[in-house]
Design a protein around this motif. Structure first.
Motif, short mmCIF file in Angstrom:
data_model
loop_
_atom_site.label_atom_id
_atom_site.label_comp_id
_atom_site.label_asym_id
_atom_site.label_seq_id
_atom_site.Cartn_x
_atom_site.Cartn_y
_atom_site.Cartn_z
N SER A 10 62.95 7.67 -72.53
CA SER A 10 63.54 6.41 -72.99
C SER A 10 64.95 6.21 -72.47
O SER A 10 65.65 7.17 -72.14
N GLU A 92 65.75 -0.66 -72.74
CA GLU A 92 65.52 -0.79 -71.30
C GLU A 92 64.20 -0.16 -70.91
O GLU A 92 63.45 -0.70 -70.08
N LEU A 93 63.87 0.99 -71.54
CA LEU A 93 62.62 1.67 -71.21
C LEU A 93 62.15 2.51 -72.38
O LEU A 93 62.93 3.21 -73.03
N ASP A 95 58.79 4.98 -72.37
CA ASP A 95 57.71 5.47 -71.50
C ASP A 95 56.98 6.58 -72.24
O ASP A 95 57.39 7.74 -72.23
N LYS A 165 54.19 2.14 -70.59
CA LYS A 165 55.60 1.86 -70.40
C LYS A 165 55.90 0.46 -70.92
O LYS A 165 55.17 -0.48 -70.65
N GLY A 167 59.55 -2.16 -72.16
CA GLY A 167 60.99 -2.28 -72.10
C GLY A 167 61.44 -3.37 -71.15
O GLY A 167 60.65 -3.89 -70.35
N SER A 169 63.17 -3.30 -68.53
CA SER A 169 63.17 -2.98 -67.10
C SER A 169 61.77 -2.87 -66.52
O SER A 169 61.60 -2.64 -65.32
N VAL A 170 60.72 -3.01 -67.36
CA VAL A 170 59.34 -2.78 -66.92
C VAL A 170 58.68 -4.11 -66.56
O VAL A 170 58.62 -5.03 -67.39
N GLU A 176 53.63 -0.74 -62.20
CA GLU A 176 54.70 -0.41 -63.13
C GLU A 176 54.26 0.62 -64.16
O GLU A 176 55.09 1.32 -64.75
#
Length: 234
Positions: A10, A92-93, A95, A165, A167, A169-170, A176
């Motif tokens: 993360s 942001e992420l 995963d 994933k 977020g 940014s994904v 992706e």
């Protein structure tokens, strides 16, 4: 069914403060798992020690891979608290990768992530390999030699069975969502062992023989942030 393992990478990002992120993770996200699900045997969080992103990873030993499909576990994502639902959207992420354990070599450890004397330093590597048999051959070969590496304590080998994933940014494309098929985690008493010539030569010596390929960007160094108590340990 085989033992399971969960790894969650993360990154808070610009829309979540580090204090908000830490409070959520330590006081809500992990406790609703470890304090209520006896199948979650351990849980620990590590921060990046290599200055790369994502900056955080949480790891959990799970007694059985069937846990990942039980309603008692899946409802934790489908029925998030309003606070968690809002925060997760701003990360942001996030995963999440679930695994089955296919290899475990250690120096007599019953648990590496127990809150009493947890593993302090780990190295994670994403791996692609033609098949399980070849990878197990590689794992057995390095496991024997790693016993001679000063500072090494354990290596776990895991096969991904599911991942997601999310977020800011994904992107939305299938690419992706791709992650390596396998994950290996090496555990150490001190960070110098990760960069030692004896450790590196052991890994490199057997990789070509078994057609093991390490995925770019998936080799990461981590230091312990905190290991958490849970109902399974009481």
């Amino acid at each position: 069914m085989p033992p399971g393992f969960l790894a969650v990478f993360s990154e808070p990002g610009a829309n979540v403060t580090i204090d908000e992120y830490q409070d959520w993770y330590s006081n809500e996200h992990i406790p609703i798992r470890l304090d209520h699900l006896p199948s979650f045997l351990t849980g620990a969080r590590y921060s990046a020690s290599d200055s790369l992103r994502p900056s955080w990873v949480a790891v959990y030993d799970v007694d059985d891979t069937s846990t990942f499909f039980l309603e008692s576990y899946t409802k934790l994502r489908t029925n998030r608290s309003p606070r968690e639902a809002d925060l997760v959207k701003r990360l942001e992420l996030l995963d999440r990768r679930t695994y089955e354990v296919i290899g475990d070599e250690n120096k007599g450890l019953t648990s590496s992530y127990h809150p009493v004397d947890p593993t302090k330093f780990i190295l994670t590597q994403g791996i692609e390999c033609p098949d399980d048999a070849a990878l197990k051959g590689w794992f057995n070969a390095i496991a024997k030699d790693l016993n001679n590496v000063e500072g090494w304590t354990r290596t776990g080998l895991y096969k991904c069975i599911d991942n997601l994933k999310s977020g800011m940014s994904v992107g939305s494309g299938e690419e992706e969502q791709k992650v390596p098929k396998y994950l290996v985690i090496y555990e150490f008493l001190h960070p110098a062992a990760i960069d030692s010539s004896s450790f590196k030569s052991t890994i490199q010596r057997h990789s070509a023989k078994f057609d093991v390929n390490f995925v770019d960007g998936e080799e990461r160094k981590w230091g312990l942030y905190r290991a958490y108590p849970g109902i399974a340990q009481s």
